[in-house]
Design an enzyme around this catalytic site. Structure first.
Site, short mmCIF file in Angstrom:
data_model
loop_
_atom_site.label_atom_id
_atom_site.label_comp_id
_atom_site.label_asym_id
_atom_site.label_seq_id
_atom_site.Cartn_x
_atom_site.Cartn_y
_atom_site.Cartn_z
N CYS A 66 -7.16 -0.70 4.98
CA CYS A 66 -7.41 0.01 3.72
C CYS A 66 -6.98 -0.80 2.50
CB CYS A 66 -6.71 1.36 3.75
SG CYS A 66 -6.99 2.20 5.32
N HIS B 162 -12.03 7.56 -0.16
CA HIS B 162 -11.42 6.41 0.50
C HIS B 162 -12.43 5.61 1.33
CE1 HIS B 162 -8.43 3.87 2.12
NE2 HIS B 162 -8.03 4.58 3.13
#
Ligand SMILES: [Zn+2]
Lengths: 390, 136
Positions: free
Chosen positions: A85, A338
């Protein structure tokens, strides 16, 4: 070392599964970023792109080369970054160094991902690949599972009854959804209440659906140039004045340090020292709230609140716009979304626009210094950037 | 430099309920899962030791949303256990219904068995993990 500026940013709307390819999404955000600085694709000397799961999401490896070619930056070196991420933040950090060193004057960085397109089942499997595959995946570890364990540990370590902690966690989600309403490029545009959060389905005890950020599709791009070049291109340069990055091994090996994330403390210290600043100097921060508990953990390790007290700070509005430090005015990962390989660039997109004063209803008044915080895996990669209005 | 204790050897031992680790000859720390060097002082001078598998639960979760291919396993409990020899390790917990897991679990003494994850198309083979149960 030269000063490095962000002269243009672009971000697609972050969303659920949609039909544009990873390259198409990135191309849209890249052209927006370039046009902000009146630059042409031929001006870009290198592309640094975050993307972790292109192979799983659409069978596309080495996406960075296709992305460079697609936008007309023919023949330039193109590198891909995989820090789960935190991928795009790593890409921007490296872009910073190549410009700071004097080797390049104009570098495009960013990220693209179609995490939502995978669907929950495959996304849960592939996200778990960012944990230790040999020694921890056999236990059935999932990404919510990691932060669920940190939530219980947080409750035990700081002596906060779980019920109280869960309410504090819900407050972070409610705040993020409220700000997401004000961000046209956010994945979610709906308000939630504490009651709704606490009544949502259980994902990994004690994390419920509204404790978790969504899987999103999206891309974001950032153009970095030398200070000299920036002054010719824009009257609103934003300078990157501090950077940090650190790594760590398997979750269990982080042991006594948990629920604190050691890599974050190493990385943010680097960034603060380089900038010559302290947490008190930060006006606005986009931090890695992949889960509600992750917001509290991040805000404490970044030095905004004492350990075990971030939840209370959120409840008092100290993490809100107008509070001690405005956290995630974009809606954060929770509401903005996200798209993992693009997330760090999405954070920089928000901070740059906040520092330029372009955020309308969610503007942090007078913001001069902003920070990003991006976590990959279970703390395996951590990256921080500090930016300053020019 | 030869790798002292590979995943293959660790995995085969765990399938026989033997938890192998590495003891550092410089600082005496135990490294598990195995690595090239000591997790504390980075010395490569370590010997293979068998650990007790006993320890106490530091934290836990009950997983309700599984990864692709593991849907049939939910709900299940994952724990981080602090082994008596020092290192923490991840495993699963039996002896209690997953829906009954509460904060009371933290601090409970456990002993180790094992269970094998048979692997999926991404995992390059199977992998055993510790399966903990209450000590008393
Ligand atoms: Zn040692």
């Amino acid at each position: 070392m030269r000063k490095v500026a962000v002269v243009g940013v672009g971000q697609t709307k972050f969303s659920g599964a949609q039909e544009k390819t990873g390259v198409e999404l990135f191309a849209e955000s890249a052209m927006d970023a370039l046009s902000e600085a009146s630059l042409k694709p031929k001006d870009i000397q290198a592309l640094f792109l975050g993307n972790c799961l292109g192979d799983f999401t659409e069978g596309q490896g080495m996406v960075q080369a296709f992305a460079a070619d697609n936008i007309g930056a023919f023949g330039i070196p193109a590198n891909k970054y995989d820090g789960a991420c935190a991928s795009a933040s790593m890409a921007i950090r490296d872009a910073f160094w190549w410009v700071a060193s004097g080797f390049y004057d104009v570098v495009l960085a960013g990220g693209t991902e179609r995490a939502a397109t995978m669907g929950t089942s495959l996304a849960t499997r592939t996200f778990a690949m960012f944990s230790d595959s040999r020694y921890e995946y056999p236990c059935g570890i999932t990404f919510p599972g990691v932060f669920a364990m940190l939530a219980h540990l947080y409750s035990a370590k700081y002596g906060i009854p779980l019920e109280k902690l869960k309410e504090q966690m819900a407050v972070t989600s409610v705040q993020s959804h409220r700000y997401g309403m004000l961000n046209p490029r956010a994945h979610f545009h709906k308000e939630i209440t504490i009651e709704k959060a606490l009544g949502s389905p259980m994902v990994s005890q004690p994390l419920q659906l509204y404790d978790c950020c969504p899987f999103s599709d999206g891309a974001a791009a950032v153009v970095l140039t030398s200070e000299e070049k920036a002054k010719k291109l824009t009257n609103q340069p934003v300078y990157i004045i501090g950077i940090g990055q650190a790594s760590a091994g398997p979750l269990a090996n982080q042991q006594e340090y948990l629920p604190r994330i050691r890599a974050r403390e190493i990385s943010s210290k680097q960034a603060y020292e380089m900038a010559g600043l302290t947490p008190q100097d930060i006006d606005v921060c986009e931090l890695h709230d992949c889960f509600s508990i992750a917001s509290l953990i991040a805000a404490e390790s970044l030095g905004f609140f004492d350990f075990g007290q971030a939840g209370e700070a959120w409840e008092k509005g100290e993490a809100a716009i107008g509070g001690k430090v405005a956290i995630n005015p974009s809606g954060g990962l929770k509401a903005k979304g996200h798209p993992i390989g693009a997330t760090g660039a999405g954070q920089v997109y928000e901070i740059v626009r906040q520092l330029r004063g372009e955020c309308g209803e969610r503007q942090v008044e007078g913001a001069k210094i902003g920070m990003t915080d991006t976590l990959g895996g279970d703390g395996g990669t951590l990256c921080n950037l500090i930016l300053q209005r020019g | 430099m030869e790798y002292k204790l590979t995943f293959k050897e660790y995995n085969e031992a765990l399938k026989k309920n033997k938890l192998l680790g590495l003891k550092c000859n410089s600082c005496a720390a135990i490294t598990v899962p195995p690595k090239m060097v000591c997790r504390k002082c980075a010395s490569p001078d370590m010997d293979i030791v068998e650990l007790s598998g006993n320890g106490k639960i530091e934290t836990f979760t009950t997983v309700y949303v599984a990864a692709e291919g593991r849907e049939g396993e939910v709900p299940y409990i994952i724990v981080l256990v602090a082994l008596d020899e020092g290192p923490w390790i991840m495993g699963n917990l039996i002896d209690i219904a997953p829906s009954k897991a509460t904060m009371e679990l933290i601090g409970r003494r456990v002993k180790m068995g094992h269970k094998v994850f048979c692997g999926d198309k991404y995992s390059a083979g199977d992998g055993a993990r510790p399966l903990f149960s209450f000590e008393t």
